[in-house]
Write a protein that holds these residues in place. Sequence first.
Motif, mmCIF file in Angstrom:
data_model
loop_
_atom_site.group_PDB
_atom_site.id
_atom_site.type_symbol
_atom_site.label_atom_id
_atom_site.label_comp_id
_atom_site.label_asym_id
_atom_site.label_seq_id
_atom_site.Cartn_x
_atom_site.Cartn_y
_atom_site.Cartn_z
ATOM 1 N N LEU A 70 -7.136 11.929 3.080
ATOM 2 C CA LEU A 70 -8.233 12.901 3.178
ATOM 3 C C LEU A 70 -8.810 13.442 1.829
ATOM 4 N N LYS A 71 -8.526 12.444 0.772
ATOM 5 C CA LYS A 71 -9.313 12.639 -0.426
ATOM 6 C C LYS A 71 -9.422 14.200 -1.027
ATOM 7 N N CYS A 72 -8.452 14.245 -1.937
ATOM 8 C CA CYS A 72 -8.432 15.301 -2.890
ATOM 9 C C CYS A 72 -7.390 15.452 -3.767
ATOM 10 N N THR A 118 -8.828 -1.221 -12.957
ATOM 11 C CA THR A 118 -10.349 -0.807 -12.419
ATOM 12 C C THR A 118 -10.794 0.288 -13.167
ATOM 13 N N TRP A 119 -10.093 1.377 -13.347
ATOM 14 C CA TRP A 119 -10.516 2.563 -13.974
ATOM 15 C C TRP A 119 -11.125 2.135 -15.114
ATOM 16 N N MET A 120 -10.281 1.432 -16.146
ATOM 17 C CA MET A 120 -10.632 1.146 -17.288
ATOM 18 C C MET A 120 -11.928 0.375 -17.490
ATOM 19 N N VAL A 148 1.685 -1.872 -14.253
ATOM 20 C CA VAL A 148 1.315 -0.395 -13.778
ATOM 21 C C VAL A 148 0.423 -0.605 -12.884
ATOM 22 N N TYR A 149 0.323 0.407 -11.875
ATOM 23 C CA TYR A 149 -0.541 0.566 -10.705
ATOM 24 C C TYR A 149 -2.006 -0.061 -11.024
ATOM 25 N N GLN A 150 -2.206 -1.051 -10.029
ATOM 26 C CA GLN A 150 -3.261 -1.918 -10.312
ATOM 27 C C GLN A 150 -4.693 -1.372 -10.606
ATOM 28 N N ASP A 196 -10.314 12.304 -5.915
ATOM 29 C CA ASP A 196 -9.165 11.648 -5.653
ATOM 30 C C ASP A 196 -8.644 11.402 -7.139
ATOM 31 N N VAL A 197 -7.364 10.933 -7.281
ATOM 32 C CA VAL A 197 -6.956 10.602 -8.761
ATOM 33 C C VAL A 197 -7.773 9.695 -9.379
ATOM 34 N N GLY A 198 -8.205 8.613 -8.828
ATOM 35 C CA GLY A 198 -9.083 7.393 -9.308
ATOM 36 C C GLY A 198 -10.334 8.140 -10.029
ATOM 37 N N VAL A 251 0.701 -1.225 0.054
ATOM 38 C CA VAL A 251 0.049 -0.078 -0.060
ATOM 39 C C VAL A 251 0.927 1.254 0.136
ATOM 40 N N ALA A 252 0.618 2.073 -0.936
ATOM 41 C CA ALA A 252 1.559 3.263 -1.224
ATOM 42 C C ALA A 252 1.004 4.512 -0.172
ATOM 43 N N GLU A 253 1.248 4.298 1.007
ATOM 44 C CA GLU A 253 1.436 5.456 1.925
ATOM 45 C C GLU A 253 2.693 5.381 2.709
ATOM 46 N N SER A 290 -1.470 13.867 -2.165
ATOM 47 C CA SER A 290 -1.735 12.834 -1.192
ATOM 48 C C SER A 290 -0.486 11.657 -1.184
ATOM 49 N N LYS A 291 0.370 11.726 -2.019
ATOM 50 C CA LYS A 291 1.646 10.654 -2.122
ATOM 51 C C LYS A 291 2.636 11.444 -1.375
ATOM 52 N N GLY A 292 2.870 12.712 -2.151
ATOM 53 C CA GLY A 292 4.115 13.621 -1.540
ATOM 54 C C GLY A 292 4.166 14.096 -0.241
ATOM 55 N N HIS A 332 6.762 6.167 -12.731
ATOM 56 C CA HIS A 332 6.090 5.221 -13.008
ATOM 57 C C HIS A 332 6.078 4.242 -11.730
ATOM 58 N N ASN A 333 4.613 3.962 -11.252
ATOM 59 C CA ASN A 333 4.581 2.783 -10.337
ATOM 60 C C ASN A 333 4.061 1.435 -10.876
ATOM 61 N N PRO A 334 4.758 0.446 -10.788
ATOM 62 C CA PRO A 334 5.898 0.297 -9.695
ATOM 63 C C PRO A 334 7.328 0.215 -10.284
ATOM 64 N N SER A 352 -2.019 11.981 -17.956
ATOM 65 C CA SER A 352 -0.788 11.771 -17.335
ATOM 66 C C SER A 352 -1.015 11.758 -15.866
ATOM 67 N N ASP A 353 -0.988 10.658 -15.405
ATOM 68 C CA ASP A 353 -1.032 10.491 -13.779
ATOM 69 C C ASP A 353 0.411 10.846 -13.182
ATOM 70 N N GLU A 354 0.448 11.999 -12.496
ATOM 71 C CA GLU A 354 1.686 12.427 -11.980
ATOM 72 C C GLU A 354 1.678 12.497 -10.714
ATOM 73 N N ILE A 355 0.929 11.579 -10.113
ATOM 74 C CA ILE A 355 0.589 11.575 -8.490
ATOM 75 C C ILE A 355 2.025 11.475 -7.613
ATOM 76 N N HIS A 356 3.158 10.703 -8.258
ATOM 77 C CA HIS A 356 4.490 10.374 -7.567
ATOM 78 C C HIS A 356 5.580 11.665 -7.886
ATOM 79 N N ALA A 357 5.273 12.468 -8.655
ATOM 80 C CA ALA A 357 5.917 13.282 -9.288
ATOM 81 C C ALA A 357 6.797 14.182 -8.005
HETATM 82 C C1 LIG Z 1 0.184 5.980 -9.998
HETATM 83 C C2 LIG Z 1 -0.958 5.975 -8.800
HETATM 84 N N1 LIG Z 1 -2.169 6.816 -9.283
HETATM 85 C C3 LIG Z 1 -3.094 7.038 -8.521
HETATM 86 C C4 LIG Z 1 -3.004 6.520 -7.099
HETATM 87 C C5 LIG Z 1 -4.161 6.467 -6.176
HETATM 88 O O1 LIG Z 1 -4.647 8.001 -6.117
HETATM 89 P P1 LIG Z 1 -5.905 8.339 -5.425
HETATM 90 O O2 LIG Z 1 -6.015 7.674 -3.872
HETATM 91 O O3 LIG Z 1 -5.902 9.850 -5.302
HETATM 92 O O4 LIG Z 1 -7.022 7.707 -6.138
HETATM 93 C C6 LIG Z 1 -1.904 5.766 -6.551
HETATM 94 C C7 LIG Z 1 -1.771 5.142 -5.259
HETATM 95 O O5 LIG Z 1 -0.786 4.417 -4.965
HETATM 96 C C8 LIG Z 1 -0.803 5.593 -7.509
HETATM 97 O O6 LIG Z 1 0.209 4.903 -7.246
#
Ligand SMILES: Cc1ncc(COP(=O)(O)O)c(C=O)c1O
Length: 388
Positions: A245-247, A124-126, A118-120, A93-95, A34-36, A237-239, A174-176, A202-207
């Motif tokens: 907290l959901k945003c 689910t999004w697709m 890729v991030y699992q 949230d990003v999802g 879990v990425a926290e 949320s990652k950084g 890129h995750n992972p 472009s999902d840049e949450i880890h940037a």
């Molecule tokens: C690449 C990537 N995108 C999105 C998320 C999840 O983001 P959120 O909780 O805002 O949906 C993660 C969480 O690990 C992630 O690694």
Amino acid sequence: MREGQIKIPSLSDLQTHRSEKWRSFPQEILPLPVAEMDFPVAEPIRQVLTEMVNASDLGYLGPIPEMGISFSGFANRRWNWLVNPDYVRVATDVGVAVVELLRIFTKPGDKVLFSSPVYQNFYTWMRETQVEMIDVPFKVDPESTDGTGWSHDWNAIEAAYRSGISVHLLCSPHNPLGKVYTREKLLRIIALAEEYNVVVISDEIHAPLTFKESPFIPFLSLGEDAAKVGVTVTASSKGWNIAGLKCAIIISQSEKMHEKLNELPPALHYRASLLGAFATVTAFEKCDDWLDEAIEILDQNRNLIANLISLRIPAVGYHLPHASYLAWLDMSELNLGYDPGLALVERAKVAFNSGHIYGEVGRNHVRFNFATSPVIITEAIERIARAL
Ligand SMILES: Cc1ncc(COP(=O)(O)O)c(C=O)c1O
């Protein structure tokens, strides 16, 4: 001994946490999925949250011009990226943001390109939006120029573009795999997207957590062509470790794309949490020093893992990630079977994420979340070494 503001709690204190990471396994298992992060939040974030709770300021999220202004300042300071504050939108949230973006750029059955592993939740999004998944997996490549051991299959990517995809879903960094996209690779994607009329999300949450040696390049910072084809989704949320907290935020860079995004449902904004939104503004505005310290700890941790692996479990394959806190370990030499994650929970009492959840090419791997203390990292590797 490091003397900074980030003091990582002991294992017994962490075991009192209510988050998924700390509730998914019995106490004898050391949880590292879990990425926290196990890092306490930055003081300015704690302050704004405490202030809001103390004032019972816990209603719905309304207008928040501070969001665009604070992100624009952060993007400029960190990446020399000029963002129009009016083109920054709040999302739950990003999802949820990616799902809603897919809904406005595709209809069920349209093709969406991505590259596994890729991030699992990409899957689910697709699935949720009923698009056709076009996977062009990364290839194992011990000679990869970025040293991550995995490379793009450009011929297959170009063939996918020619086949009529609507959207290219990027995970950058890129995750992972821990990859940071180079300017050259992003420009290649931008050229393809322009030629074939494809939207790049472009999902840049880890940037924010990128290490110094491979500077992060925001997709939308790459000029007019990028602005024409791209939309970025990111979050604090990652950084800054505030996923609960959901945003999140969605950013566009051209007037045309901005107008297209007006089709997004208004609920995307107010379904984010008030606490999350103001914590995010605080993170972007006031927490650069905390972020720098977090990156420093993660840098030491990624190197600690390399040292411990070479001393204690040298058969495990590992390349230093260029961003974030996820080590992608190749366990194939250990003969632990299709799902080494399951074998390690049973035999070593250490929980990682199993590689196959990121796509079939991820089998024989595990993802190790190293945003924790050196003591816990050492204990995890010792447990594995002893169990083998
Ligand atoms: C690449 C990537 N995108 C999105 C998320 C999840 O983001 P959120 O909780 O805002 O949906 C993660 C969480 O690990 C992630 O690694």
